[in-house]
Design a protein around this motif. Structure first.
Motif, PDB file in Angstrom:
ATOM      1  N   LYS A   1      88.983 -48.026 151.301  1.00 26.36           N
ATOM      2  CA  LYS A   1      88.890 -47.933 152.752  1.00 26.36           C
ATOM      3  C   LYS A   1      87.612 -47.209 153.159  1.00 26.36           C
ATOM      4  O   LYS A   1      86.937 -47.600 154.120  1.00 26.36           O
ATOM      5  CB  LYS A   1      90.109 -47.196 153.302  1.00 26.36           C
ATOM      6  N   VAL A   2      87.259 -46.149 152.415  1.00 25.75           N
ATOM      7  CA  VAL A   2      86.036 -45.406 152.713  1.00 25.75           C
ATOM      8  C   VAL A   2      84.815 -46.306 152.541  1.00 25.75           C
ATOM      9  O   VAL A   2      83.927 -46.345 153.400  1.00 25.75           O
ATOM     10  CB  VAL A   2      85.928 -44.165 151.804  1.00 25.75           C
ATOM     11  N   ARG A   3      84.761 -47.044 151.431  1.00 30.02           N
ATOM     12  CA  ARG A   3      83.632 -47.946 151.197  1.00 30.02           C
ATOM     13  C   ARG A   3      83.543 -49.016 152.283  1.00 30.02           C
ATOM     14  O   ARG A   3      82.447 -49.367 152.736  1.00 30.02           O
ATOM     15  CB  ARG A   3      83.767 -48.604 149.814  1.00 30.02           C
ATOM     16  N   TYR A   4      84.696 -49.524 152.682  1.00 31.12           N
ATOM     17  CA  TYR A   4      84.717 -50.552 153.728  1.00 31.12           C
ATOM     18  C   TYR A   4      84.157 -50.020 155.038  1.00 31.12           C
ATOM     19  O   TYR A   4      83.365 -50.697 155.707  1.00 31.12           O
ATOM     20  CB  TYR A   4      86.157 -51.044 153.920  1.00 31.12           C
ATOM     21  N   GLU A   5      84.566 -48.805 155.427  1.00 31.80           N
ATOM     22  CA  GLU A   5      84.085 -48.224 156.680  1.00 31.80           C
ATOM     23  C   GLU A   5      82.574 -47.994 156.647  1.00 31.80           C
ATOM     24  O   GLU A   5      81.876 -48.229 157.637  1.00 31.80           O
ATOM     25  CB  GLU A   5      84.820 -46.906 156.963  1.00 31.80           C
ATOM     26  N   TRP A   6      82.066 -47.521 155.507  1.00 39.46           N
ATOM     27  CA  TRP A   6      80.618 -47.314 155.400  1.00 39.46           C
ATOM     28  C   TRP A   6      79.872 -48.642 155.446  1.00 39.46           C
ATOM     29  O   TRP A   6      78.781 -48.740 156.014  1.00 39.46           O
ATOM     30  CB  TRP A   6      80.289 -46.563 154.109  1.00 39.46           C
TER      31      TRP A   6
ATOM     32  N   ALA B   1      76.720 -43.467 167.227  1.00 44.02           N
ATOM     33  CA  ALA B   1      77.092 -42.096 166.863  1.00 44.02           C
ATOM     34  C   ALA B   1      78.611 -41.925 166.878  1.00 44.02           C
ATOM     35  O   ALA B   1      79.195 -41.310 165.973  1.00 44.02           O
ATOM     36  CB  ALA B   1      76.439 -41.110 167.818  1.00 44.02           C
ATOM     37  N   ALA B   2      79.259 -42.481 167.919  1.00 48.91           N
ATOM     38  CA  ALA B   2      80.718 -42.399 167.993  1.00 48.91           C
ATOM     39  C   ALA B   2      81.368 -43.152 166.835  1.00 48.91           C
ATOM     40  O   ALA B   2      82.342 -42.686 166.235  1.00 48.91           O
ATOM     41  CB  ALA B   2      81.197 -42.953 169.335  1.00 48.91           C
ATOM     42  N   TRP B   3      80.830 -44.331 166.522  1.00 49.32           N
ATOM     43  CA  TRP B   3      81.348 -45.120 165.405  1.00 49.32           C
ATOM     44  C   TRP B   3      81.224 -44.320 164.102  1.00 49.32           C
ATOM     45  O   TRP B   3      82.154 -44.284 163.285  1.00 49.32           O
ATOM     46  CB  TRP B   3      80.568 -46.422 165.308  1.00 49.32           C
ATOM     47  N   PHE B   4      80.061 -43.667 163.909  1.00 51.11           N
ATOM     48  CA  PHE B   4      79.842 -42.899 162.686  1.00 51.11           C
ATOM     49  C   PHE B   4      80.858 -41.768 162.551  1.00 51.11           C
ATOM     50  O   PHE B   4      81.430 -41.558 161.474  1.00 51.11           O
ATOM     51  CB  PHE B   4      78.426 -42.330 162.680  1.00 51.11           C
ATOM     52  N   VAL B   5      81.089 -41.043 163.650  1.00 48.56           N
ATOM     53  CA  VAL B   5      81.995 -39.888 163.591  1.00 48.56           C
ATOM     54  C   VAL B   5      83.430 -40.328 163.353  1.00 48.56           C
ATOM     55  O   VAL B   5      84.126 -39.801 162.466  1.00 48.56           O
ATOM     56  CB  VAL B   5      81.892 -39.064 164.882  1.00 48.56           C
TER      57      VAL B   5
ATOM     58  N   PRO C   1      83.229 -43.953 159.435  1.00 48.72           N
ATOM     59  CA  PRO C   1      82.984 -43.545 158.043  1.00 48.72           C
ATOM     60  C   PRO C   1      83.087 -42.044 157.794  1.00 48.72           C
ATOM     61  O   PRO C   1      83.562 -41.628 156.739  1.00 48.72           O
ATOM     62  CB  PRO C   1      81.562 -44.064 157.772  1.00 48.72           C
ATOM     63  N   LEU C   2      82.636 -41.197 158.755  1.00 46.10           N
ATOM     64  CA  LEU C   2      82.664 -39.753 158.515  1.00 46.10           C
ATOM     65  C   LEU C   2      84.093 -39.240 158.384  1.00 46.10           C
ATOM     66  O   LEU C   2      84.444 -38.566 157.405  1.00 46.10           O
ATOM     67  CB  LEU C   2      81.937 -39.017 159.644  1.00 46.10           C
ATOM     68  N   MET C   3      84.940 -39.561 159.375  1.00 43.60           N
ATOM     69  CA  MET C   3      86.322 -39.081 159.324  1.00 43.60           C
ATOM     70  C   MET C   3      87.094 -39.712 158.172  1.00 43.60           C
ATOM     71  O   MET C   3      87.952 -39.069 157.559  1.00 43.60           O
ATOM     72  CB  MET C   3      87.014 -39.355 160.657  1.00 43.60           C
ATOM     73  N   THR C   4      86.788 -40.978 157.869  1.00 41.02           N
ATOM     74  CA  THR C   4      87.469 -41.636 156.752  1.00 41.02           C
ATOM     75  C   THR C   4      87.075 -41.002 155.433  1.00 41.02           C
ATOM     76  O   THR C   4      87.900 -40.879 154.520  1.00 41.02           O
ATOM     77  CB  THR C   4      87.123 -43.135 156.735  1.00 41.02           C
ATOM     78  N   THR C   5      85.819 -40.582 155.326  1.00 36.24           N
ATOM     79  CA  THR C   5      85.362 -39.920 154.099  1.00 36.24           C
ATOM     80  C   THR C   5      86.009 -38.543 153.948  1.00 36.24           C
ATOM     81  O   THR C   5      86.419 -38.148 152.848  1.00 36.24           O
ATOM     82  CB  THR C   5      83.829 -39.773 154.108  1.00 36.24           C
ATOM     83  N   ILE C   6      86.099 -37.795 155.056  1.00 34.06           N
ATOM     84  CA  ILE C   6      86.695 -36.460 155.005  1.00 34.06           C
ATOM     85  C   ILE C   6      88.188 -36.524 154.721  1.00 34.06           C
ATOM     86  O   ILE C   6      88.716 -35.765 153.899  1.00 34.06           O
ATOM     87  CB  ILE C   6      86.428 -35.722 156.334  1.00 34.06           C
ATOM     88  N   ARG C   7      88.855 -37.452 155.392  1.00 34.93           N
ATOM     89  CA  ARG C   7      90.308 -37.591 155.204  1.00 34.93           C
ATOM     90  C   ARG C   7      90.645 -39.060 154.970  1.00 34.93           C
ATOM     91  O   ARG C   7      91.044 -39.771 155.895  1.00 34.93           O
ATOM     92  CB  ARG C   7      91.058 -37.057 156.415  1.00 34.93           C
ATOM     93  N   PRO C   8      90.491 -39.547 153.746  1.00 37.53           N
ATOM     94  CA  PRO C   8      90.812 -40.961 153.460  1.00 37.53           C
ATOM     95  C   PRO C   8      92.277 -41.256 153.740  1.00 37.53           C
ATOM     96  O   PRO C   8      93.155 -40.456 153.389  1.00 37.53           O
ATOM     97  CB  PRO C   8      90.493 -41.099 151.965  1.00 37.53           C
ATOM     98  N   PRO C   9      92.565 -42.367 154.393  1.00 34.19           N
ATOM     99  CA  PRO C   9      93.968 -42.717 154.664  1.00 34.19           C
ATOM    100  C   PRO C   9      94.752 -42.899 153.363  1.00 34.19           C
ATOM    101  O   PRO C   9      94.234 -43.433 152.380  1.00 34.19           O
ATOM    102  CB  PRO C   9      93.856 -44.043 155.432  1.00 34.19           C
ATOM    103  N   ARG C  10      95.983 -42.441 153.380  1.00 31.01           N
ATOM    104  CA  ARG C  10      96.849 -42.591 152.225  1.00 31.01           C
ATOM    105  C   ARG C  10      98.129 -43.300 152.638  1.00 31.01           C
ATOM    106  O   ARG C  10      98.544 -43.210 153.792  1.00 31.01           O
ATOM    107  CB  ARG C  10      97.183 -41.219 151.628  1.00 31.01           C
TER     108      ARG C  10
ATOM    109  N   ARG D   1      76.367 -52.292 158.709  1.00 33.50           N
ATOM    110  CA  ARG D   1      76.019 -53.498 159.460  1.00 33.50           C
ATOM    111  C   ARG D   1      75.591 -53.143 160.881  1.00 33.50           C
ATOM    112  O   ARG D   1      74.657 -53.731 161.424  1.00 33.50           O
ATOM    113  CB  ARG D   1      77.215 -54.448 159.493  1.00 33.50           C
ATOM    114  N   PHE D   2      76.284 -52.167 161.471  1.00 31.57           N
ATOM    115  CA  PHE D   2      75.880 -51.740 162.806  1.00 31.57           C
ATOM    116  C   PHE D   2      74.497 -51.098 162.764  1.00 31.57           C
ATOM    117  O   PHE D   2      73.693 -51.303 163.673  1.00 31.57           O
ATOM    118  CB  PHE D   2      76.892 -50.754 163.393  1.00 31.57           C
ATOM    119  N   ALA D   3      74.239 -50.316 161.721  1.00 29.39           N
ATOM    120  CA  ALA D   3      72.925 -49.690 161.598  1.00 29.39           C
ATOM    121  C   ALA D   3      71.824 -50.748 161.495  1.00 29.39           C
ATOM    122  O   ALA D   3      70.743 -50.598 162.083  1.00 29.39           O
ATOM    123  CB  ALA D   3      72.890 -48.768 160.373  1.00 29.39           C
TER     124      ALA D   3
END
Length: 199
Positions: free
Chosen positions: A121-126, A172-176, A179-188, A131-133
């Motif tokens: 999920k983290v890799r997918y979000e990044w 910026a909102a998308w990043f926060v 990918p950022l929040m998903t990296t900090i707290r990956p869904p389980r 793509r947006f970048a």
């Protein structure tokens, strides 16, 4: 009279953006229908190759309109952003649709679904944010080209003071929240959830 002409030009660019979006889906669906249900892969591929031509038409009309001496408006900025988003996400959309047509009409494997948990999920979000970048960068390049090769900074001021702050803020909102929040707290998976394995 100037205001009337300005509104007419804005409406033309806006109508062209809508028309390009419709044409993108028409060529995409026509290409997939011809490739799979109608069993004509060459003609289907030719129709799919027409989808980038839609972007070329929009870019040419935008350039011609600004070269005629007109001042860039929100419609021209929207055209640049649309081109960036199309080039950034268009290939992924085409792959998404192709997988489903291949599975439905040609016995292909089931479509790939986005992961919901863990590192996948983290890799997918990044990847999605990447793509947006790319879309953001393409939009910036297009706007810069319109300034330096077609118009003047004064004529394209709306692009830098309105369009890019909006797109940058969205990124910026998308990043926060992506990918950022998903990296900090990956869904389980929820407690008690058990995966089933097919041997």
């Amino acid at each position: 009279m100037v205001d009337i002409l300005g509104h007419a030009r804005d409406n033309l660019i806006l109508a062209l953006i809508i028309g390009c979006e419709i044409a993108f889906w028409v060529f995409l669906l026509a290409g997939l229908v011809v490739r799979y249900p109608m069993r004509s892969p060459r003609l289907g591929a030719a129709l799919l190759l027409c989808t980038p031509l839609v972007d070329v038409v929009l870019l040419v009309v935008t350039v011609f309109d600004l070269r005629s001496g007109g001042e860039a408006t929100w419609a021209h900025a929207a055209a640049a952003i649309y081109l960036g988003l199309t080039l950034g996400f268009g290939h992924g959309i085409m792959r998404w649709a192709d997988q489903r047509f291949h599975h439905r009409f040609a016995g292909g494997p089931p479509p790939v679904t986005p992961p919901k948990y863990g590192r996948a999920k983290v890799r997918y979000e990044w990847k999605q944010f990447g793509r947006f970048a790319v879309a953001w960068l393409i939009s910036v390049v297009i706007m810069a080209a319109l300034v330096f090769f077609v118009s003047t900074p004064a004529q394209t001021e709306v692009m830098w003071k309105v369009a890019m702050p909006i797109m940058t803020g969205t990124g910026a909102a998308w990043f926060v929240f992506g990918p950022l929040m998903t990296t900090i707290r990956p869904p389980r998976p929820r407690s008690g959830f058990h995966k089933t394995h097919i041997g």
